[in-house]
Motif scaffolding. Structure first.
Motif, PDB file in Angstrom:
ATOM      1  N   ILE A  42     -58.760   6.512  63.442  1.00 24.55           N
ATOM      2  CA  ILE A  42     -59.760   7.464  62.944  1.00 24.55           C
ATOM      3  C   ILE A  42     -59.783   8.722  63.808  1.00 24.55           C
ATOM      4  O   ILE A  42     -59.745   9.850  63.314  1.00 24.55           O
ATOM      5  N   VAL A  43     -59.821   8.524  65.124  1.00 22.95           N
ATOM      6  CA  VAL A  43     -59.856   9.662  66.039  1.00 22.95           C
ATOM      7  C   VAL A  43     -58.533  10.428  65.989  1.00 22.95           C
ATOM      8  O   VAL A  43     -58.514  11.664  66.100  1.00 22.95           O
ATOM      9  N   GLY A  44     -57.427   9.719  65.811  1.00 20.65           N
ATOM     10  CA  GLY A  44     -56.138  10.398  65.699  1.00 20.65           C
ATOM     11  C   GLY A  44     -56.073  11.319  64.492  1.00 20.65           C
ATOM     12  O   GLY A  44     -55.557  12.442  64.579  1.00 20.65           O
ATOM     13  N   ASP A  45     -56.613  10.865  63.357  1.00 23.97           N
ATOM     14  CA  ASP A  45     -56.662  11.730  62.171  1.00 23.97           C
ATOM     15  C   ASP A  45     -57.544  12.962  62.430  1.00 23.97           C
ATOM     16  O   ASP A  45     -57.210  14.078  61.996  1.00 23.97           O
ATOM     17  N   MET A  46     -58.654  12.773  63.130  1.00 23.55           N
ATOM     18  CA  MET A  46     -59.516  13.905  63.443  1.00 23.55           C
ATOM     19  C   MET A  46     -58.830  14.881  64.393  1.00 23.55           C
ATOM     20  O   MET A  46     -58.970  16.103  64.259  1.00 23.55           O
ATOM     21  N   ASP A  47     -58.093  14.372  65.368  1.00 25.99           N
ATOM     22  CA  ASP A  47     -57.375  15.254  66.299  1.00 25.99           C
ATOM     23  C   ASP A  47     -56.334  16.099  65.555  1.00 25.99           C
ATOM     24  O   ASP A  47     -56.133  17.275  65.888  1.00 25.99           O
ATOM     25  N   LYS A  48     -55.685  15.506  64.568  1.00 29.23           N
ATOM     26  CA  LYS A  48     -54.746  16.285  63.751  1.00 29.23           C
ATOM     27  C   LYS A  48     -55.473  17.386  62.975  1.00 29.23           C
ATOM     28  O   LYS A  48     -54.976  18.508  62.858  1.00 29.23           O
ATOM     29  N   LYS A  49     -56.661  17.056  62.461  1.00 24.84           N
ATOM     30  CA  LYS A  49     -57.451  18.059  61.747  1.00 24.84           C
ATOM     31  C   LYS A  49     -57.870  19.180  62.690  1.00 24.84           C
ATOM     32  O   LYS A  49     -57.866  20.366  62.315  1.00 24.84           O
ATOM     33  N   ILE A  50     -58.228  18.829  63.933  1.00 23.50           N
ATOM     34  CA  ILE A  50     -58.615  19.838  64.916  1.00 23.50           C
ATOM     35  C   ILE A  50     -57.443  20.769  65.218  1.00 23.50           C
ATOM     36  O   ILE A  50     -57.601  21.992  65.300  1.00 23.50           O
ATOM     37  N   ASP A  51     -56.260  20.197  65.366  1.00 23.04           N
ATOM     38  CA  ASP A  51     -55.070  21.026  65.628  1.00 23.04           C
ATOM     39  C   ASP A  51     -54.782  21.956  64.454  1.00 23.04           C
ATOM     40  O   ASP A  51     -54.423  23.127  64.656  1.00 23.04           O
ATOM     41  N   ARG A  52     -54.948  21.450  63.230  1.00 25.27           N
ATOM     42  CA  ARG A  52     -54.727  22.309  62.057  1.00 25.27           C
ATOM     43  C   ARG A  52     -55.753  23.437  62.011  1.00 25.27           C
ATOM     44  O   ARG A  52     -55.426  24.586  61.676  1.00 25.27           O
ATOM     45  N   GLY A  53     -57.024  23.125  62.342  1.00 26.70           N
ATOM     46  CA  GLY A  53     -58.058  24.162  62.345  1.00 26.70           C
ATOM     47  C   GLY A  53     -57.793  25.237  63.376  1.00 26.70           C
ATOM     48  O   GLY A  53     -57.948  26.439  63.093  1.00 26.70           O
ATOM     49  N   ARG A  54     -57.372  24.840  64.550  1.00 28.41           N
ATOM     50  CA  ARG A  54     -57.057  25.831  65.580  1.00 28.41           C
ATOM     51  C   ARG A  54     -55.852  26.672  65.189  1.00 28.41           C
ATOM     52  O   ARG A  54     -55.812  27.885  65.423  1.00 28.41           O
ATOM     53  N   GLY A  55     -54.877  26.025  64.568  1.00 31.34           N
ATOM     54  CA  GLY A  55     -53.723  26.790  64.104  1.00 31.34           C
ATOM     55  C   GLY A  55     -54.093  27.791  63.025  1.00 31.34           C
ATOM     56  O   GLY A  55     -53.568  28.910  62.989  1.00 31.34           O
TER      57      GLY A  55
END
Length: 331
Positions: free
Chosen positions: A95-108
């Motif tokens: 769950i946290v791994g999916d959120m971390d990917k979303k965070i990276d996409r948002g920053r990008g």
């Protein structure tokens, strides 16, 4: 909604709230190892309960959440032996791994928007660019002033400053509309607010936003849920490492005990081997002495036999000589 209400009633009144007194003993037969019991709940909490009615909603859990079963599991000797904690940790990490990917996409995406605005800004004439820059700085100053007045309770003064901010924004937008696309204007407005991504729950936030909004975000269900997940992951990993170290020490202690026992047996075996060797040596020396004595006796016996045989021969020869001598005298 009905499932959530039923789960809430089960938590408050127990699963046996609808059973007759004579039927409640049947419910007590449930065990924490049953397949319909939520193993995530036994290990701490069920993630499905954290994000209800949020963008990160995981849906409702169809399994049983019972505090008594949870206590029974925590008090049992099967904790960390059934693999429940490992499964729980893997699920939280997914769950946290999916959120971390979303965070990276948002920053990008924010970085891409900033670069796009910069490219659009370069196409404007220098004097227009300088004017937009000054207006943006003035807007930022007025917004900060408006926030300070609002925090101090000066509502009317804050509204007057807000009108000035709106006027400055209209002037800036007029310049931008004549030189940039509508998308660039919208992105430029976001860049002006200096957006950032929350590194806990992935929400977009305004840098240096009002403390009231920051507190509202931190106390929100989604942020608190992901903060709980991250804290639980660290806690489970630390406990897992502690148990691993204890098992490693126990294993090392058992190994040392086995080696000590083995060395003791080896020492005893070597002692017995040396004792057997000394005993064999004594037997060998005794046998050697026995054989030597027997050989000496045999030699002595043969020597006496030869001596007696020689005596008999000499005696026989002497008698023969005497007989011949007597016969010669008679003749």
């Amino acid at each position: 909604m009905t499932t959530d209400a039923s789960a809430l009633l089960d938590e408050l009144m127990g699963r046996t709230r609808n059973l007759l007194p004579s039927e409640k003993h049947l419910a007590n037969e449930r065990r924490w190892s049953d397949s319909d019991v939520c193993k995530y709940f036994l290990c701490g909490f069920c993630p499905h309960e954290l994000f209800t009615n949020t963008k990160a909603d995981l849906g409702s859990c169809s399994k049983v959440h019972d505090e008594e079963l949870k206590r029974n599991y925590e008090e049992s000797d099967s904790k960390w032996k059934r693999g429940y904690e490992e499964d729980f940790l893997r699920y939280l990490e997914s769950i946290v791994g999916d959120m971390d990917k979303k965070i990276d996409r948002g920053r990008g995406r924010l970085k891409q928007n900033e670069e796009y605005v910069k490219e659009e800004t370069k196409r404007m004439p220098p004097e227009k660019t300088e004017r937009v820059k000054k207006l943006s700085e003035a807007i930022s100053q007025q917004v900060q002033k408006m926030e300070d007045l609002g925090n101090d309770g000066l509502v009317e003064e804050a509204q007057e400053v807000m009108q000035k901010v709106e006027q400055l924004k209209r002037e800036r937008d007029t310049i931008l509309m004549a030189n940039k696309s509508a998308l660039a204007i919208m992105l430029d407005d976001n860049v002006e607010k200096r957006m950032e991504v929350c590194d806990v729950c992935g929400s977009f936030l305004v840098v240096n936003d009002l403390q009231v909004r920051v507190d509202a975000h931190v106390s929100g269900k989604q942020h608190r849920g992901f903060a709980m997940l991250r804290d639980k992951i660290r806690e489970v990993k630390a406990e897992k490492e502690k148990i691993r170290d204890e098992r490693r020490r126990d294993w090392q202690q058992q190994r040392n005990t086995r080696e000590s026992d083995y060395n003791g047996r080896q020492h005893g075996d070597r002692h017995r081997d040396r004792r057997d060797e000394r005993r064999d040596e004594r037997r060998h020396r005794h046998r050697s002495r026995s054989r030597s004595g027997e050989r000496r006796r045999k030699r002595h016996s043969r020597s006496r036999s030869r001596s007696r045989e020689g005596d008999r021969r000499r005696h026989s020869n002497s008698r023969s000589d005497k007989k011949r001598h007597s016969q010669d005298e008679r003749h």
